[in-house]
Enzyme design. Structure first.
Site, PDB file in Angstrom:
ATOM      1  N   LYS A  80      26.913  38.962  28.306  1.00  0.00           N
ATOM      2  CA  LYS A  80      27.577  37.781  27.760  1.00  0.00           C
ATOM      3  C   LYS A  80      26.595  36.850  27.062  1.00  0.00           C
ATOM      4  O   LYS A  80      26.873  36.332  25.968  1.00  0.00           O
ATOM      5  CB  LYS A  80      28.290  37.023  28.886  1.00  0.00           C
ATOM      6  CG  LYS A  80      29.513  37.714  29.430  1.00  0.00           C
ATOM      7  CD  LYS A  80      30.213  36.859  30.481  1.00  0.00           C
ATOM      8  CE  LYS A  80      31.493  37.524  30.972  1.00  0.00           C
ATOM      9  NZ  LYS A  80      32.214  36.711  31.957  1.00  0.00           N
TER      10      LYS A  80
ATOM     11  N   ASP B 219      30.981  29.304  38.052  1.00  0.00           N
ATOM     12  CA  ASP B 219      32.288  29.482  38.695  1.00  0.00           C
ATOM     13  C   ASP B 219      32.203  29.558  40.210  1.00  0.00           C
ATOM     14  O   ASP B 219      33.131  30.012  40.855  1.00  0.00           O
ATOM     15  CB  ASP B 219      32.982  30.732  38.149  1.00  0.00           C
ATOM     16  CG  ASP B 219      32.172  32.002  38.396  1.00  0.00           C
ATOM     17  OD1 ASP B 219      31.088  31.898  38.999  1.00  0.00           O
ATOM     18  OD2 ASP B 219      32.618  33.087  37.984  1.00  0.00           O
ATOM     19  N   ASN B 220      31.071  29.130  40.790  1.00  0.00           N
ATOM     20  CA  ASN B 220      30.989  29.123  42.245  1.00  0.00           C
ATOM     21  C   ASN B 220      30.112  27.972  42.727  1.00  0.00           C
ATOM     22  O   ASN B 220      29.203  27.525  42.024  1.00  0.00           O
ATOM     23  CB  ASN B 220      30.475  30.458  42.780  1.00  0.00           C
ATOM     24  CG  ASN B 220      29.011  30.696  42.474  1.00  0.00           C
ATOM     25  OD1 ASN B 220      28.135  30.317  43.245  1.00  0.00           O
ATOM     26  ND2 ASN B 220      28.724  31.318  41.331  1.00  0.00           N
TER      27      ASN B 220
ATOM     28  N   ALA C 266      33.932  31.439  30.052  1.00  0.00           N
ATOM     29  CA  ALA C 266      34.860  30.634  29.255  1.00  0.00           C
ATOM     30  C   ALA C 266      34.260  29.276  28.905  1.00  0.00           C
ATOM     31  O   ALA C 266      34.261  28.848  27.740  1.00  0.00           O
ATOM     32  CB  ALA C 266      36.173  30.465  30.023  1.00  0.00           C
TER      33      ALA C 266
ATOM     34  N   ARG D 134      40.057  34.631  26.603  1.00  0.00           N
ATOM     35  CA  ARG D 134      39.704  33.247  26.868  1.00  0.00           C
ATOM     36  C   ARG D 134      38.232  32.918  26.593  1.00  0.00           C
ATOM     37  O   ARG D 134      37.828  31.768  26.728  1.00  0.00           O
ATOM     38  CB  ARG D 134      40.032  32.896  28.324  1.00  0.00           C
ATOM     39  CG  ARG D 134      39.300  33.738  29.351  1.00  0.00           C
ATOM     40  CD  ARG D 134      39.824  33.479  30.759  1.00  0.00           C
ATOM     41  NE  ARG D 134      39.062  34.160  31.786  1.00  0.00           N
ATOM     42  CZ  ARG D 134      39.238  35.430  32.138  1.00  0.00           C
ATOM     43  NH1 ARG D 134      40.175  36.141  31.527  1.00  0.00           N
ATOM     44  NH2 ARG D 134      38.504  35.985  33.090  1.00  0.00           N
TER      45      ARG D 134
ATOM     46  N   CYS E 107      40.629  38.461  61.922  1.00  0.00           N
ATOM     47  CA  CYS E 107      41.542  39.081  62.888  1.00  0.00           C
ATOM     48  C   CYS E 107      42.897  39.372  62.248  1.00  0.00           C
ATOM     49  O   CYS E 107      43.546  40.376  62.555  1.00  0.00           O
ATOM     50  CB  CYS E 107      41.707  38.184  64.116  1.00  0.00           C
ATOM     51  SG  CYS E 107      42.419  36.564  63.766  1.00  0.00           S
TER      52      CYS E 107
END
Length: 527
Positions: free
Chosen positions: A68, A116-117, A18, A55, A174
């Site tokens: 992309k 994005d990270n 985006a 988007r 857990c």
């Protein structure tokens, strides 16, 4: 002069989602890299999915499944034929430094993140730091957005902050493993444990073992005991399928065997493990005299294959799971529901008798795997060392794809999620919710993207004008914005200066992360 400087720019755009699409649009319309000296390099590993079209406005329906970066570059070149742009599909990281070399980084004017990270951002920031290159950084989350400009020797770097995305979706293992109490817990466990183990990690480990047993055992040593046992057990399960196929009447893998394996998973994950957990909890209650199932800990109930009321759900699990195993083994799936039901009935599947486990389940609130993983792993190693891999059939690891409705991925996650929810009396999740959660789809707003990209473009123009050299960092702005909260949450501020670290020495007295010591040597070796 300004337009000529734009035309000569060498820009590295990392990401073409985006943000990347919007930045490519801006670069093309501003006339960046339109001279023979200029160049835009855009890289993105991802391929276009249907969900991107709402988007990421450079893409159309016919672009779906294509890279992309490639399709984005083609789109903006149609607008500005003079644009010099190279599209790549490479990850930017330690393992691609033979592609993005020293020479590549040195020639750049700027690195532009559209990621994005956090991990990828930290890597590109470290490269910009090493080669003294400016970095434009930005991000969005729904109505929220922010941007940051990093100037060599004039501002702090991205890595100087404490940014970390490890806790964004993290839930204690857990809780996921034994004590879920929210629908999201069931979705996460279905994706992280069931789907990953059976159809991603398991087939990948099996393929490594099949192709090069020696290399597999070398890689195995880098894993901890729990991970080793997980890898070895999954390989053994695939070998068991192969062995059963060889001993069958036709001597081949077939969908019937996929159904049997799916049934074994069904019984193991939704019956045996549940009964083992309750047995261990009852034993703890009896020995301690304290109630175990309190607070958010819910006592689960096990499925029953013989209960006609629940048979539709159980058949749905077998249908999607067998379909995935068929894909792993390269078999034709049975898609007709009536034919599939007939196949299941012909197998005469029986519910296995449950016996209390010899060792109780780990009921601690710690995330570590308990028990004797090391001993189990060593036994499996000994068994697998003797396996002849020459005639083992290949397996196809499933790369999770949320937008293909025929690949069983979302079908499997939905029923796996809801069976676990049934175990723990948690509200079932509709298919769309599972798809959004498992696919990590964060609602993106075109308005937010357009705003932050416009702000970053302004900062880029300041860089091209050379204002960093004449005015320093004072004329540049970072931002934190929330469009849903009105003008009161539109904050811009000057970037922080580099963090100065005192050494306590006579020389150098202090340094920043931008500083480095260069050793110039004409000889081939240093001694």
């Amino acid at each position: 002069d300004f337009q000529n400087q734009m035309a000569n720019q060498k820009v590295f755009l990392v990401g073409c989602g985006a943000l990347g699409c919007e930045y490519l649009k801006g670069l093309a319309l501003m006339g960046v890299a339109t001279s023979p000296e200029g160049k835009i390099t855009v890289t993105d590993m991802d391929r276009i999915e249907v969900s991107n079209l709402s988007r990421q406005f450079l893409f159309r329906q016919e672009d779906v499944s294509h890279p992309k970066s490639v399709r984005g570059a083609l789109a903006v070149q149609k607008w500005n034929p003079n644009l010099n742009i190279t599209a790549m599909e490479q990850k930017v990281g330690n393992d691609t430094e033979d592609i993005f070399t020293d020479d590549f980084w040195r020639k750049l004017d700027i690195c532009w993140n559209a990621l994005d990270n956090v991990m990828a951002r930290q890597y590109t920031d470290s490269r910009c730091l090493f080669y003294s290159k400016p970095l434009l950084e930005s991000g969005t989350l729904g109505t929220k957005c922010n941007h940051e400009i990093v100037l060599p020797y004039r501002t702090s770097t991205y890595n100087d902050g404490n940014e970390n995305d490890s806790n964004e979706t993290q839930i204690a293992m857990c809780t996921l493993r034994s004590f879920p109490y929210l629908p999201n817990h069931c979705i996460e466990f279905a994706k992280q444990s069931y789907f990953s183990d059976y159809f991603e990690f398991g087939p990948e480990q099996y393929e490594t073992f099949r192709k090069d047993k020696a290399t597999f055992f070398e890689q195995l040593e880098s894993m901890d005991a729990g991970e080793q046992y997980r890898s070895l057990a999954l390989i053994q399960s695939f070998l068991d399928m192969h062995q059963e196929a060889q001993s069958s009447s036709n001597g081949k893998m077939d969908v019937g065997l996929c159904v049997k394996t799916a049934y074994a998973n069904l019984m193991g994950d939704y019956r045996t493990s549940i009964l083992n957990l309750c047995h261990s909890a009852d034993a703890m209650e009896s020995s301690s005299g304290k109630k175990f199932w309190t607070g958010t800990k819910r006592r689960p109930k096990a499925i029953d294959w013989n209960c006609e009321e629940d048979k539709a759900q159980l058949m749905e699990y077998l249908y999607s799971t067998a379909g995935l195993y068929a894909s792993v083994w390269g078999l034709e799936c049975i898609r007709d529901r009536n034919d599939f039901t007939d196949l299941v009935l012909s197998l005469n599947l029986e519910q296995p008798e449950w016996n209390p486990p010899s060792q109780n389940v780990n009921l601690s609130d710690e995330d570590e795997e308990g028990g004797d993983s090391t001993d189990k792993a060593e036994k499996l190693k000994a068994d697998l060392y003797s396996v002849d891999t020459l005639n083992l059939p290949p397996a196809n690891p499933q790369d999770f794809e949320k937008d293909d409705d025929l690949n069983f991925h979302i079908d499997y996650l939905t029923i796996a999620t809801n069976l676990r929810a049934w175990n723990y009396d948690i509200k079932a999740s509709p298919r769309h919710t599972v798809k959004v959660t498992a696919g990590r789809i964060i609602p993106a707003l075109a308005t937010t993207t357009a705003m932050v990209c416009g702000l970053v473009n302004v900062e880029y123009c300041k860089l091209v004008l050379g204002l960093a050299n004449t005015n320093g960092r004072d004329v540049f702005l970072n931002s934190n914005i929330n469009l849903a909260a009105g003008s009161g949450n539109f904050t811009t501020f000057c970037p922080d200066p580099p963090i100065n670290i005192e050494t306590g020495l006579d020389q150098p007295k202090s340094f920043t992360s931008w500083d480095k010591i260069e050793i110039v040597n004409d000889k081939e070796e240093l001694s």
